[in-house]
Design an enzyme around this catalytic site. Structure first.
Site, PDB file in Angstrom:
ATOM      1  N   ARG A  73       0.826  -1.227   0.000  1.00  5.40           N
ATOM      2  CA  ARG A  73       0.000   0.000   0.000  1.00  5.40           C
ATOM      3  C   ARG A  73       0.860   1.276   0.000  1.00  5.40           C
ATOM      4  NH1 ARG A  73      -2.197  -3.638  -1.370  1.00  5.40           N
ATOM      5  NH2 ARG A  73      -3.926  -4.717  -0.398  1.00  5.40           N
ATOM      6  N   SER A 131     -10.567  -0.871   3.261  1.00  6.12           N
ATOM      7  CA  SER A 131      -9.808  -1.142   4.489  1.00  6.12           C
ATOM      8  C   SER A 131      -9.330   0.176   5.082  1.00  6.12           C
ATOM      9  CB  SER A 131      -8.602  -2.031   4.194  1.00  6.12           C
ATOM     10  OG  SER A 131      -9.053  -3.301   3.811  1.00  6.12           O
ATOM     11  N   GLU A 182      -4.756   3.417   6.324  1.00  5.60           N
ATOM     12  CA  GLU A 182      -4.560   3.170   4.890  1.00  5.60           C
ATOM     13  C   GLU A 182      -5.357   4.215   4.104  1.00  5.60           C
ATOM     14  OE1 GLU A 182      -5.012  -0.902   3.461  1.00  5.60           O
ATOM     15  OE2 GLU A 182      -5.858  -0.169   1.574  1.00  5.60           O
TER      16      GLU A 182
HETATM   17  C1  LIG Z   1     -15.527  -1.590  -1.071  1.00  6.77           C
HETATM   18  C2  LIG Z   1     -14.045  -1.333  -1.227  1.00  6.77           C
HETATM   19  C3  LIG Z   1     -13.177  -2.410  -1.386  1.00  6.77           C
HETATM   20  C4  LIG Z   1     -11.796  -2.176  -1.534  1.00  6.77           C
HETATM   21  N1  LIG Z   1     -10.957  -3.254  -1.686  1.00  6.77           N
HETATM   22  C5  LIG Z   1      -9.639  -3.040  -1.878  1.00  6.77           C
HETATM   23  C6  LIG Z   1      -8.731  -4.144  -2.081  1.00  6.77           C
HETATM   24  O1  LIG Z   1      -9.123  -5.295  -2.112  1.00  6.77           O
HETATM   25  N2  LIG Z   1      -7.416  -3.882  -2.257  1.00  6.77           N
HETATM   26  C7  LIG Z   1      -6.936  -2.603  -2.246  1.00  6.77           C
HETATM   27  O2  LIG Z   1      -5.720  -2.427  -2.423  1.00  6.77           O
HETATM   28  N3  LIG Z   1      -7.750  -1.548  -2.039  1.00  6.77           N
HETATM   29  C8  LIG Z   1      -9.081  -1.734  -1.866  1.00  6.77           C
HETATM   30  N4  LIG Z   1      -9.910  -0.666  -1.660  1.00  6.77           N
HETATM   31  C9  LIG Z   1      -9.337   0.704  -1.582  1.00  6.77           C
HETATM   32  C10 LIG Z   1      -9.264   1.445  -2.928  1.00  6.77           C
HETATM   33  O3  LIG Z   1     -10.204   0.940  -3.859  1.00  6.77           O
HETATM   34  C11 LIG Z   1      -7.860   1.383  -3.540  1.00  6.77           C
HETATM   35  O4  LIG Z   1      -6.890   1.946  -2.688  1.00  6.77           O
HETATM   36  C12 LIG Z   1      -7.805   2.112  -4.879  1.00  6.77           C
HETATM   37  O5  LIG Z   1      -6.576   1.821  -5.507  1.00  6.77           O
HETATM   38  C13 LIG Z   1      -7.961   3.625  -4.748  1.00  6.77           C
HETATM   39  O6  LIG Z   1      -8.147   4.148  -6.050  1.00  6.77           O
HETATM   40  P1  LIG Z   1      -9.002   5.458  -6.291  1.00  6.77           P
HETATM   41  O7  LIG Z   1      -8.952   5.750  -7.739  1.00  6.77           O
HETATM   42  O8  LIG Z   1     -10.364   5.326  -5.702  1.00  6.77           O
HETATM   43  O9  LIG Z   1      -8.141   6.523  -5.503  1.00  6.77           O
HETATM   44  P2  LIG Z   1      -8.620   7.661  -4.473  1.00  6.77           P
HETATM   45  O10 LIG Z   1      -9.313   7.023  -3.325  1.00  6.77           O
HETATM   46  O11 LIG Z   1      -9.349   8.712  -5.200  1.00  6.77           O
HETATM   47  O12 LIG Z   1      -7.209   8.206  -3.999  1.00  6.77           O
HETATM   48  C14 LIG Z   1      -6.336   7.365  -3.259  1.00  6.77           C
HETATM   49  C15 LIG Z   1      -4.910   7.876  -3.435  1.00  6.77           C
HETATM   50  O13 LIG Z   1      -4.506   7.674  -4.786  1.00  6.77           O
HETATM   51  C16 LIG Z   1      -4.029   8.900  -5.310  1.00  6.77           C
HETATM   52  N5  LIG Z   1      -4.302   8.954  -6.760  1.00  6.77           N
HETATM   53  C17 LIG Z   1      -5.466   8.743  -7.389  1.00  6.77           C
HETATM   54  N6  LIG Z   1      -5.306   8.906  -8.726  1.00  6.77           N
HETATM   55  C18 LIG Z   1      -4.006   9.236  -8.915  1.00  6.77           C
HETATM   56  C19 LIG Z   1      -3.212   9.552 -10.071  1.00  6.77           C
HETATM   57  N7  LIG Z   1      -3.715   9.583 -11.293  1.00  6.77           N
HETATM   58  N8  LIG Z   1      -1.904   9.855  -9.886  1.00  6.77           N
HETATM   59  C20 LIG Z   1      -1.355   9.856  -8.645  1.00  6.77           C
HETATM   60  N9  LIG Z   1      -2.042   9.569  -7.526  1.00  6.77           N
HETATM   61  C21 LIG Z   1      -3.361   9.261  -7.660  1.00  6.77           C
HETATM   62  C22 LIG Z   1      -4.785   9.974  -4.552  1.00  6.77           C
HETATM   63  O14 LIG Z   1      -4.095  11.233  -4.621  1.00  6.77           O
HETATM   64  C23 LIG Z   1      -4.776   9.375  -3.165  1.00  6.77           C
HETATM   65  O15 LIG Z   1      -3.542   9.611  -2.534  1.00  6.77           O
HETATM   66  C24 LIG Z   1     -11.295  -0.854  -1.512  1.00  6.77           C
HETATM   67  C25 LIG Z   1     -12.178   0.226  -1.361  1.00  6.77           C
HETATM   68  C26 LIG Z   1     -13.538  -0.014  -1.224  1.00  6.77           C
HETATM   69  C27 LIG Z   1     -14.470   1.169  -1.076  1.00  6.77           C
END
Ligand SMILES: Cc1cc2nc3c(=O)[nH]c(=O)nc-3n(C[C@H](O)[C@H](O)[C@H](O)COP(=O)(O)OP(=O)(O)OC[C@H]3O[C@@H](n4cnc5c(N)ncnc54)[C@H](O)[C@@H]3O)c2cc1C
Length: 321
Positions: A179, A228, A298
């Site tokens: 992460r 998480s 996280e």
């Molecule tokens: C129901 C549910 C289940 C989940 N299960 C998992 C799982 O199994 N495994 C897991 O790892 N995570 C899981 N997650 C967490 C989440 O989906 C991941 O961390 C995902 O990668 C976040 O992506 P996002 O586009 O939503 O980012 P955001 O939540 O919008 O942002 C998260 C971070 O990523 C950065 N970011 C976003 N886009 C960019 C970009 N283009 N360039 C640079 N930085 C960027 C943001 O600045 C921030 O720091 C889950 C979440 C939910 C709600």
């Protein structure tokens, strides 16, 4: 005469900008928790060149944050000063870029990458079926599930830095670990290439549906959550520590520790960001008291709390519930 808002003054200094600048956009609508205040300015760049142009001309003192699909994010109630960037259509392509290899825009949802890989009979990317974020978020968080993570499948990424310079990064440059991504926090990913191996489309689709069934049965995926909440500490599960500390179902206002998966916090009605953050800090304090382990968030917490309201650990130190 009042001063122009930030979006107007930025637009005036960037005559060739093709993307959209909007002042005072409600971020609650753009995150899974559905809480939080507005972005002072939201910028939707037209494409990577437009993003680079914007960043090169943005005064260095203005803070920038890039939002993905908001699935790992808690936006605080008083909102986010500066510019929040959200990538859209100009970052949404998926194309073959070699044998069992896909080039994918940073705004593409992970699930679409999994589907495109299945369509092309590329094995190794089905785990993305269960992660509700974007490719940009997957790179930043080294997102993973079901025994695989982003660092196992990404081979190259492109990013724009805060000065508007474009970079091509090999896997080693990304410095991905659990992460975590070692690329400077203000660099914005624009696309990445993923390498899989030869597979069978039907088998990949079966794996994807198993991933989806597992999620449905074990995670509150239909609720307003951020996934998480805490990282698993070395050799321990965050959810077990939270359960042992008696926090399953714990509630502050409408913020609740999920009964189904107690490392998930949920907005069970009209929770504020402060309720959710306070609940998270209360869980951390109880886990620390019972196990001696300090859980690390996280979920990314962003922006400002309401004036006069202590947030984060200050709440716990102040002895609030
Ligand atoms: C129901 C549910 C289940 C989940 N299960 C998992 C799982 O199994 N495994 C897991 O790892 N995570 C899981 N997650 C967490 C989440 O989906 C991941 O961390 C995902 O990668 C976040 O992506 P996002 O586009 O939503 O980012 P955001 O939540 O919008 O942002 C998260 C971070 O990523 C950065 N970011 C976003 N886009 C960019 C970009 N283009 N360039 C640079 N930085 C960027 C943001 O600045 C921030 O720091 C889950 C979440 C939910 C709600």
């Amino acid at each position: 005469m009042s001063a122009p808002d930030l979006s107007t003054s930025l637009a005036a200094h960037m005559p060739s900008l093709r993307g959209r600048l909007t002042g005072g956009v409600r971020l609650a609508d753009l995150t899974w928790f559905r809480v939080g205040g507005p972005a002072e300015v939201l910028f939707n760049p037209a494409d990577a060149a437009d993003l680079a142009y914007f960043l090169a001309r943005l005064p260095p003192q203005i803070p920038v944050f890039v939002l993905g699909l908001g699935s790992n994010l808690l936006v605080r109630d008083a909102g986010v000063p500066g510019v929040v960037i959200r990538l859209g259509r100009g970052f949404a392509s998926i194309a073959s870029s070699g044998e069992h290899r896909l080039r994918v825009g940073a705004a593409v949802p992970d699930v679409k990458l999994a589907r495109a890989a299945a369509d092309a009979a590329i094995s190794g990317l089905a785990f993305y079926r269960g992660i509700p974020g974007s490719i940009g978020g997957a790179l930043r968080m080294n997102a993973g599930a079901h025994g695989r993570e982003t660092r196992d499948v990404v081979i190259e990424a492109r990013a724009v830095d805060r000065q508007g310079r474009m970079h091509v990064l090999a896997l080693a440059d990304l410095q991905l670990s659990y992460r975590h991504c070692g690329v400077p926090a203000d660099w914005i990913f624009t696309e990445a290439q993923f390498q899989g191996s030869a597979g069978n489309a039907d088998e990949i689709l079966k794996q994807m549906s198993e991933v989806a069934d597992y999620r449905e049965a074990n995670q509150p995926i239909k609720q307003r959550t951020g996934g998480s909440t805490f990282k698993n500490p070395p050799q321990a599960s965050a959810w077990k520590l939270i359960d042992q500390a008696g926090c399953r179902g714990l509630r502050i206002g409408d913020a609740k520790v999920s009964e189904m998966h107690c490392n998930f916090l949920i907005n069970d009605g009209a929770a504020t960001a402060e309720d959710i953050e306070r609940l998270g800090e209360t869980v951390r304090a109880r886990v620390k008291a019972v196990s001696g382990i300090a859980l690390q968030w996280e979920i990314i917490r962003l922006g400002c709390g309401r004036p006069g309201q202590p947030i984060g650990e200050a709440l716990v130190e102040a002895g609030t519930p």
